[in-house]
Design a protein around this motif. Structure first.
Motif, short mmCIF file in Angstrom:
data_model
loop_
_atom_site.label_atom_id
_atom_site.label_comp_id
_atom_site.label_asym_id
_atom_site.label_seq_id
_atom_site.Cartn_x
_atom_site.Cartn_y
_atom_site.Cartn_z
N ASP A 34 2.79 9.59 -7.61
CA ASP A 34 1.52 9.68 -6.89
C ASP A 34 1.35 8.47 -5.97
N ASN A 35 1.57 7.29 -6.53
CA ASN A 35 1.39 6.06 -5.76
C ASN A 35 2.34 6.00 -4.57
N ALA A 36 3.60 6.39 -4.79
CA ALA A 36 4.58 6.33 -3.70
C ALA A 36 4.17 7.29 -2.58
N LEU A 37 3.72 8.49 -2.94
CA LEU A 37 3.30 9.46 -1.92
C LEU A 37 2.06 8.94 -1.19
N GLU A 59 11.26 3.82 -6.70
CA GLU A 59 11.48 3.01 -5.50
C GLU A 59 11.10 3.84 -4.29
N ASP A 60 10.26 3.27 -3.41
CA ASP A 60 9.86 4.05 -2.23
C ASP A 60 9.98 3.23 -0.96
N ASP A 61 9.86 3.90 0.19
CA ASP A 61 9.91 3.22 1.48
C ASP A 61 8.55 3.30 2.18
N LEU A 63 4.30 2.02 2.65
CA LEU A 63 3.68 0.91 3.38
C LEU A 63 3.77 -0.43 2.65
N GLY A 64 4.04 -0.40 1.35
CA GLY A 64 4.18 -1.64 0.61
C GLY A 64 2.85 -2.31 0.28
N ILE A 65 2.94 -3.40 -0.48
CA ILE A 65 1.75 -4.14 -0.89
C ILE A 65 1.91 -5.59 -0.43
N HIS A 77 -9.40 -1.03 -12.45
CA HIS A 77 -10.43 -0.65 -11.47
C HIS A 77 -10.24 -1.39 -10.16
N ALA A 78 -8.98 -1.59 -9.77
CA ALA A 78 -8.72 -2.16 -8.45
C ALA A 78 -7.90 -1.14 -7.68
N THR A 79 -8.39 -0.74 -6.52
CA THR A 79 -7.71 0.29 -5.73
C THR A 79 -7.91 0.06 -4.25
N SER A 80 -6.95 0.51 -3.46
CA SER A 80 -7.10 0.43 -2.00
C SER A 80 -7.56 1.77 -1.44
N LYS A 81 -7.84 2.74 -2.34
CA LYS A 81 -7.99 4.12 -1.85
C LYS A 81 -9.43 4.56 -1.61
N ILE A 82 -10.36 4.03 -2.38
CA ILE A 82 -11.76 4.36 -2.11
C ILE A 82 -12.59 3.09 -2.24
N MET A 94 -3.82 10.99 -3.83
CA MET A 94 -3.57 11.43 -5.20
C MET A 94 -4.34 10.54 -6.18
N GLY A 95 -4.28 9.23 -5.98
CA GLY A 95 -4.95 8.29 -6.88
C GLY A 95 -6.28 7.86 -6.29
N PHE A 96 -7.14 7.29 -7.14
CA PHE A 96 -8.40 6.70 -6.66
C PHE A 96 -9.09 5.93 -7.79
N GLY A 98 -7.77 3.57 -9.73
CA GLY A 98 -7.36 2.17 -9.82
C GLY A 98 -7.05 1.70 -11.22
N GLU A 99 -6.58 2.59 -12.06
CA GLU A 99 -6.32 2.14 -13.43
C GLU A 99 -4.94 2.47 -13.94
N ALA A 100 -4.16 3.25 -13.17
CA ALA A 100 -2.86 3.67 -13.70
C ALA A 100 -1.95 2.47 -13.96
N LEU A 101 -1.75 1.63 -12.95
CA LEU A 101 -0.83 0.51 -13.13
C LEU A 101 -1.32 -0.44 -14.23
N ALA A 102 -2.63 -0.68 -14.27
CA ALA A 102 -3.18 -1.56 -15.32
C ALA A 102 -2.89 -0.96 -16.70
P1 ADP Z 1 -4.84 4.07 -7.72
O1 ADP Z 1 -3.60 4.80 -7.33
O2 ADP Z 1 -5.81 4.94 -8.40
O3 ADP Z 1 -5.44 3.32 -6.58
P2 ADP Z 1 -3.05 2.45 -9.29
O4 ADP Z 1 -3.28 1.60 -10.48
O5 ADP Z 1 -2.10 3.55 -9.42
O6 ADP Z 1 -4.47 2.96 -8.81
O7 ADP Z 1 -2.57 1.52 -8.11
C1 ADP Z 1 -3.38 0.42 -7.72
C2 ADP Z 1 -3.14 0.06 -6.27
O8 ADP Z 1 -1.84 -0.47 -6.09
C3 ADP Z 1 -3.21 1.25 -5.32
O9 ADP Z 1 -4.53 1.50 -4.91
C4 ADP Z 1 -2.31 0.80 -4.17
O10 ADP Z 1 -3.03 0.04 -3.24
C5 ADP Z 1 -1.31 -0.11 -4.84
N1 ADP Z 1 -0.03 0.57 -5.07
C6 ADP Z 1 0.42 1.07 -6.23
N2 ADP Z 1 1.65 1.61 -6.08
C7 ADP Z 1 1.98 1.48 -4.78
C8 ADP Z 1 3.13 1.83 -3.99
N3 ADP Z 1 4.18 2.47 -4.51
N4 ADP Z 1 3.12 1.51 -2.66
C9 ADP Z 1 2.06 0.85 -2.13
N5 ADP Z 1 0.96 0.50 -2.83
C10 ADP Z 1 0.90 0.79 -4.13
#
Ligand code: ADP
Ligand code: MG
Length: 654
Positions: A34-37, A59-61, A63-65, A77-82, A94-96, A98-102
């Motif tokens: 989801d995050n990669a897409l 591993e994806d290509d 926009l990066g962080i 609860h940290a996200t760049s999506k909303i 797909m995501g919003f 902000g808790e999956a990675l945590a």
């Molecule tokens: P969410 O997807 O709900 O925002 P996640 O915990 O999955 O929450 O990811 C947190 C944030 O990390 C995302 O909002 C995004 O900004 C950044 N991020 C995670 N995975 C990627 C990735 N593969 N490429 C770029 N940014 C990512």
């Protein structure tokens, strides 16, 4: 023994959240893909070890962080999506949450490496220590997850064998890959490349989807399915005079032949998101009502697009469930879309074939194989068809569906007779003599000469050659041999004919007949509420159901054609369907079940000798009949064996 209220420690909060989101390695795969897409990746590499339990890396290509934001990616609860409620209500990523990675970081050994699109240095973050250091990497992100559930051993015990976990991970990847044919995927397990799905060019979206379906679900799936392309924009707009809104449905559905015992090849997407949804599943299955009987499950990959604001994706932590603002529209739309895709028979005569002289002679117009045209059948043969027919029919029918129809004449006869028959039915009269409504074989016309051999190439089902064992028709077409199950085929032809007649007399069929004694029954509060909320719809269907008390409903009128059935049972099933899907096909299904029973008994029986003219007339009728590839019970009506296959049988040309 009471404990004081206290804030939970941070790690525990994340571990609890992980409990909701991460059930097994496949859940991690889903979140990372989801995050990669979401990051706009065009190529994604998934690596797994030991079914994903030991290691998952994506591993994806994309926009990066940027360096400064890396630590935030792992924060709860940290996200760049909303960033607002408004964003949430029209979320397109797909995501919003902000808790999956945590959550994943709380239950596994996690690290991130990323280079943002506008930076020339990549950085790696260790999820445990928080240490950040420069690394070498092209644009994009790699997330590495090791030793899943190492910190929550109780959870780890629920995992199955590596092979099982791997198969779940692959299924998660399949779901994503089917959503995005424009993205390439490579999947490795224990150092071996197990799947590779190349990105498909987007110049032709349907072709790209077909290619991806072929790669992921196999050539078989595409060969045994038909394309779906449907859009509701125009008539929805017109009907509702509402703000612009649209529903689009596309994809592929398997032919009834390819249905399976289990619902394991059903992929449904809403705005690019894989979902498991009852409205969608039921809508799609109901489109098969007429061609797939019993418990068989259709296969499909269906894609829905509608305005993001009209679907709520924030109803389930893993976002696999959604809620529609108008579930009825979605249900109906799906049903229409799939029905339209399934209707054309594969035996359908290509357009233009009906124009030639011999073609015209051999093509029965829809009205030509009308009922009661038995004069072309020899008297002796006719007797075998008609003898105990009326009796057979009414017996079988009573046993079959629970509804009886007293005005057979209305269904078998033309629209003109319907009114009379209805009156007769209302007066309790019995149906007319059997021969009045006995369906005939498609009547060959006097000048119906079999097409010349060189012309057979044009007819999809070819020219009849002979009858085999009193059961099959053998025919020759351009490709080789065609074998038709004459009873099954005729059954479908008659059934579709009856349905057309019913539609033509629809107004009368749905006409309502008041019950002398209203049938009251103890109802649930939901049934009462549904009857009140959908009173208008019920009336249109010919049903009148009114509350007598908060816990009692009374059926006061039912459709004329179903007047002899169990009114309470009918009312209950209609209300149940209305409550669940806001639309009901119970009545239509009950009527179709009636017609199917009639068609089955009316269709030509085994051991009936057919003339070549009759056989040809049946073949031409099949070509002109929708859904004629299956009989009313979902069995195939015809098969083809090509000359090439025959040659192979006889080892010719080897
Ligand atoms: P969410 O997807 O709900 O925002 P996640 O915990 O999955 O929450 O990811 C947190 C944030 O990390 C995302 O909002 C995004 O900004 C950044 N991020 C995670 N995975 C990627 C990735 N593969 N490429 C770029 N940014 C990512
Ligand atoms: Mg995410």
């Amino acid at each position: 023994m009471r404990r004081p209220i206290a804030d939970l420690p941070d790690t525990l909060i994340s571990q609890i959240a992980a409990g909701e989101v991460v059930e097994r390695p496949a859940s991690v795969v889903r979140e990372l893909l989801d995050n990669a897409l979401d990051a706009g990746a065009t190529q994604i590499t998934l690596r797994l070890q030991a079914g994903g339990v030991r290691l998952i890396s994506v591993e994806d290509d994309g926009l990066g962080i940027p360096r400064d934001e890396l630590p935030k990616a792992l924060r709860r609860h940290a996200t760049s999506k909303i960033s607002s409620l408004h964003d949430l209500e029209s979320v397109a990523t797909m995501g919003f949450r902000g808790e999956a990675l945590a959550a994943i970081n709380a239950i596994a050994d996690c690290s991130l490496a990323s280079r943002a699109f506008d930076q020339d240095q990549a950085y790696a973050l260790d999820g445990g220590s928080g240490e950040l250091r420069p690394v070498a990497r092209a644009q994009g992100t790699t997330v590495l997850v090791k030793e899943l559930f190492y910190s929550t051993p109780a959870r780890r015990k629920f995992l199955k064998s590596d092979a099982t976990e791997l198969s779940h991970c692959l299924e998660a990847a399949r779901r994503h890959a089917l959503a995005r044919p424009d993205v390439g995927f490579a999947i490795w397990h224990d150092g071996r490349l197990v799947e590779q799905w190349r990105a498909c060019p987007q110049s032709d979206a349907m072709a790209a989807l077909d290619q991806r379906l072929r790669d992921v679900l196999g050539e078989e799936f595409v060969r045994n399915s038909v394309p779906v392309q449907w859009s509701a924009q125009d008539h929805v707009l017109a009907a509702l005079g509402d703000a612009p809104r649209s529903l689009r449905v596309w994809g592929r559905v398997g032919t009834p032949d390819s249905a399976r015992a289990r619902a394991d090849t059903q992929y449904a997407y809403v705005n690019g998101r894989f979902v498991r949804d009852k409205v969608i599943a039921h809508g799609a299955r109901s489109a098969f009502d007429d061609v797939l009987h019993g418990q068989r499950q259709p296969v499909y990959a269906l894609y829905l697009a509608l305005e993001p604001a009209r679907v709520d994706v924030n109803v389930h932590p893993t976002k696999i469930e959604v809620r529609f603002r108008d579930s009825r529209e979605v249900h109906q739309g799906l049903r229409h879309a799939v029905e339209a895709a399934l209707a054309p028979s594969r035996a359908a005569a290509p357009p233009g074939l009906g124009s030639g002289a011999s073609a015209a002679a051999a093509t029965p117009a829809p009205g030509d194989f009308a009922l009661g045209k038995a004069q072309d059948i020899g008297t002796e043969q006719a007797a075998t068809v008609s003898a105990p027919y009326a009796q057979q029919y009414s017996m079988a029918f009573g046993a079959r569906s629970g509804y009886r129809v007293s005005d057979l004449g209305a269904l078998w006869g033309g629209a003109a007779e319907a009114g009379e028959a209805r009156l007769a039915a209302a007066a309790g009269a019995s149906p007319g003599p059997a021969q009045d409504f006995r369906p005939a074989l498609p009547a060959p016309q006097d000048d119906a000469t079999p097409p010349a051999p060189e012309a057979t190439g044009g007819w999809p089902l070819g020219r009849a050659l002979a009858q085999l064992q009193g059961i099959y028709i053998l025919a020759e077409n351009a490709q080789g041999l065609v074998i038709v199950d004459m009873h099954a085929a005729h059954e479908r032809v008659v059934y579709e004919q009856l349905k057309r007649q019913l539609e033509a007399t629809d107004a009368a069929a749905m006409a309502s007949q008041p019950l002398l004694l209203p049938a009251s029954f103890a109802a649930t509060p939901l049934e009462v509420a549904t009857a009140e909320a959908h009173a208008a719809t019920l009336q249109r269907l010919g049903l009148e159901i009114t509350p007598l008390s908060p816990r009692t409903l009374a059926v006061r009128a039912v459709p004329v054609t179903l007047a002899q059935g169990d009114a309470v049972e009918l009312a209950r099933s209609v209300l149940a369907e209305l409550a669940q899907h806001e639309s009901s096909h119970v009545l239509q299904n009950a009527q179709h079940a009636l017609l199917a029973g009639m068609a089955c008994h009316g269709a030509v029986r085994a051991n009936r000798k057919l003339t070549l003219e009759e056989m040809n007339a049946l073949l031409r009728a099949m070509e002109a009949t929708p859904r004629s590839d299956q009989c009313n019970h979902g069995r195939p009506t015809w098969r083809a064996i090509s000359v090439r296959e025959l040659d192979a049988l006889f080892l010719r040309g080897r």
